[in-house]
Design an enzyme around this catalytic site. Structure first.
Site, mmCIF file in Angstrom:
data_model
loop_
_atom_site.group_PDB
_atom_site.id
_atom_site.type_symbol
_atom_site.label_atom_id
_atom_site.label_comp_id
_atom_site.label_asym_id
_atom_site.label_seq_id
_atom_site.Cartn_x
_atom_site.Cartn_y
_atom_site.Cartn_z
ATOM 1 N N HIS A 102 -11.358 9.944 5.859
ATOM 2 C CA HIS A 102 -11.158 8.472 6.283
ATOM 3 C C HIS A 102 -10.744 8.383 7.541
ATOM 4 O O HIS A 102 -11.142 7.289 8.144
ATOM 5 C CB HIS A 102 -10.317 8.063 5.159
ATOM 6 N N ARG A 109 -0.967 8.644 1.384
ATOM 7 C CA ARG A 109 -2.104 9.008 1.341
ATOM 8 C C ARG A 109 -2.417 10.631 1.017
ATOM 9 O O ARG A 109 -3.283 11.176 0.201
ATOM 10 C CB ARG A 109 -3.190 8.846 2.420
ATOM 11 N N ARG A 155 -1.372 9.095 8.695
ATOM 12 C CA ARG A 155 -1.152 7.432 9.195
ATOM 13 C C ARG A 155 -0.875 6.921 7.850
ATOM 14 O O ARG A 155 -1.327 7.141 6.954
ATOM 15 C CB ARG A 155 -2.558 7.192 9.596
ATOM 16 N N GLU A 197 0.880 -1.336 -0.053
ATOM 17 C CA GLU A 197 0.094 0.062 0.021
ATOM 18 C C GLU A 197 1.009 1.299 0.010
ATOM 19 O O GLU A 197 2.125 1.143 0.221
ATOM 20 C CB GLU A 197 -0.905 0.020 1.137
ATOM 21 N N HIS A 211 -8.738 9.582 2.314
ATOM 22 C CA HIS A 211 -8.417 8.597 1.465
ATOM 23 C C HIS A 211 -8.537 9.046 0.032
ATOM 24 O O HIS A 211 -9.665 9.528 -0.136
ATOM 25 C CB HIS A 211 -9.227 7.548 1.817
#
Ligand code: SIN
Length: 503
Positions: free
Chosen positions: A344, A283, A379, A116, A236
């Site tokens: 998100h 992100r 995060r 990711e 997100h």
């Protein structure tokens, strides 16, 4: 009087894992889990990606995961906390596996590790694209069998009750609304654990379910706990764009890890203009690049392009995403998927130490509502389920060590709230919530924002809501709305104080 040694508020991964571990270790303690809707209705069960854990010490290392987390957090992570969480991860993962949680493996029996954004290695353990649901199911199954745990669904906490003696404030119980019996009640307790999730419902576009109204954060703030870093709301990049859905359906970052591209109206990739990692940047970078592109083009969405990917593998790895797209008439193997960034994850929250303890010694916060120091400004993907497990463990150990010092309060408290009659005010509050979402979204995403004006407008909305309750007593929509107002005001204040750039 209703009494329990430990009260857990919320039934996502952190609350359930804490309950399981504490109940196993301390069968002498009574535990109640209170949750405002059905126990499975949580953000956890929507988590698609998985859990970031270093399992391959040849290609990967704790240091690499630590480095990726710190880089993603933009200089605001607490290094000791990052070390603690990442090095503890394999032990917590083992505990999840011991209760039957299954993660995908390849044909040779090795973990099928996903990639990711922001991760330098494949290290995400996942259960297809429904990792959170798998964990939630397994934990709930165990919890329901444990003799010293009671699960109270459809019970909404209104507020924490605190007591101050000799300059020391403790949490002695909570007022709550029993939806089934339509009554406000009080339960006294020796320890309260907030695991109430985030506040995505403050925004027009969010991947968070309707329950994500910042309840725990608002009540902790009212009780005097410290709230920090609420200017860092993570967007997100790939929520499925459907003009006015709430919540928006998430398309996991794992899809980009699998090779999907993000393209504009001209079917051109554009992310490399903003970050050399392209689709696999963190992100914050990807979402902000998309927002910039949308401002330039005047369009309201861009696209995720999966057409070049192996169809059979795509459908096998992402069955829920594929099925959802298909239901909307989108075939990922031949159509572009419209996407938009959506609120998100709340990176800030109730400030806690390494044991999940807040400024009030017997009040804990774990999971998304807590600000532990792991995430910093942004995060790293799939670090949230991990954080929830590690802090549930830390808090459980700490409660075991310290609960003897917290006795039940002998003061019998008569609830101050009137007996509530639920009236049909859901609609009125739905309209007010939409107004609030518009205000908060415009504030958070607008270059020309005016914090003082937004603050005043939010307060006006609240005054209007209060005027509604004078005709028909306190109700659940009112409680949720008041919490949303409180959290919005904190976000506006903390954005203003930190001069946070727009998203
Ligand atoms: C995702 O699957 O993209 C979400 C996982 C996360 O929020 O870390």
């Amino acid at each position: 009087m209703l009494t329990t040694d430990i009260l857990i508020i919320g039934s996502g991964i952190s609350g359930l894992f804490f309950a399981m571990k504490t109940a196993q270790k301390r069968p002498d303690l009574s535990i109640v889990i209170m949750t405002k809707e059905a126990a499975r209705n949580t953000n956890t069960q929507l988590a698609q990606g998985g859990i970031a854990v270093v399992t391959d010490l040849i290609k990967d290392s704790f240091n690499k995961h630590i480095h990726d987390t710190l880089r993603s957090g933009g200089g605001l992570c607490d290094r000791e906390i990052v070390n603690m969480v990442i090095t503890q991860a394999p032990e917590r993962l083992k505990e999840l596996i011991e209760i039957g949680t299954s993660f995908d493996k390849d044909e040779k029996g090795r973990w099928n590790l996903g990639l990711e954004g922001g991760h330098s290695q494949h290290r995400i353990l996942h259960h297809k694209d429904s990792s959170g649901l798998e964990i939630e199911r397994k934990l709930l199954k165990i919890i329901r069998k444990m003799p010293n745990i009671e699960l109270w669904e459809n019970h909404m906490v209104i507020d924490l009750n605190t007591e101050t003696r000799k300059n020391k404030t403790t949490c002695t119980g909570v007022f709550f609304y029993d939806k089934k019996h339509n009554r406000i009640k009080y339960i006294r307790t020796r320890t309260v654990v907030l695991s109430t999730g985030g506040c995505g419902q403050l925004f027009e576009n969010t991947t968070n379910p309707k329950i994500a109204t910042g309840d725990g954060l608002a009540m902790a703030a009212r009780a005097g706990a410290e709230i920090v870093d609420m200017q860092y709301i993570q967007f997100h990049p790939t929520a499925l764009y459907t003009s006015k859905e709430n919540p928006l359906f998430l398309i996991s970052e794992a899809v980009r890890g699998f090779g999907a591209h993000i393209v504009n109206e001209d079917k051109k990739r554009f992310l490399f203009k903003y970050d050399i990692r392209g689709e696999l940047a963190t992100r914050d970078m990807v979402s902000s690049a998309i927002s910039k592109e949308l401002r330039l083009s005047g369009k309201d969405h861009v696209y995720l392009d999966c057409r070049h990917l192996n169809k059979a593998e795509f459908y096998a790895n992402f069955p829920i995403i594929a099925a959802h797209c298909n239901e909307l008439g989108i075939k990922p193997e031949k159509d572009l998927i419209p996407i938009v960034p959506a609120a998100h994850y709340q990176c800030g929250g109730i400030k806690v130490d390494q044991n999940g303890t807040t400024a009030i010694p017997n009040l804990y916060a774990i999971g998304e509502c807590a600000r532990t120091g792991l995430h910093g400004k942004n995060r790293l993907a799939s670090n949230s389920l991990l954080e929830a497990l590690v802090f549930a463990h830390q808090a459980s150990e700490n409660v075991d060590r310290t609960i003897a010092g917290f006795l039940f309060s002998n003061r019998i408290l008569i609830p101050k709230f009137p007996k509530a009659h639920q009236v049909d005010d859901y609609l009125a509050f739905e309209i007010l919530k939409k107004e609030l979402q518009k205000l908060v979204t415009a504030f958070y995403t607008n270059e020309e924002r005016d914090a003082d004006l937004t603050f005043e407008k939010i307060k006006e909305l609240h005054n209007y809501a209060v005027s509604l309750t004078q005709t028909h007593e306190i109700t659940i929509p009112f409680i949720e709305f008041s919490n949303m107002i409180a959290v919005s005001l904190i976000i506006v204040k903390q954005c203003k104080a930190s001069n946070k750039e727009m998203c």
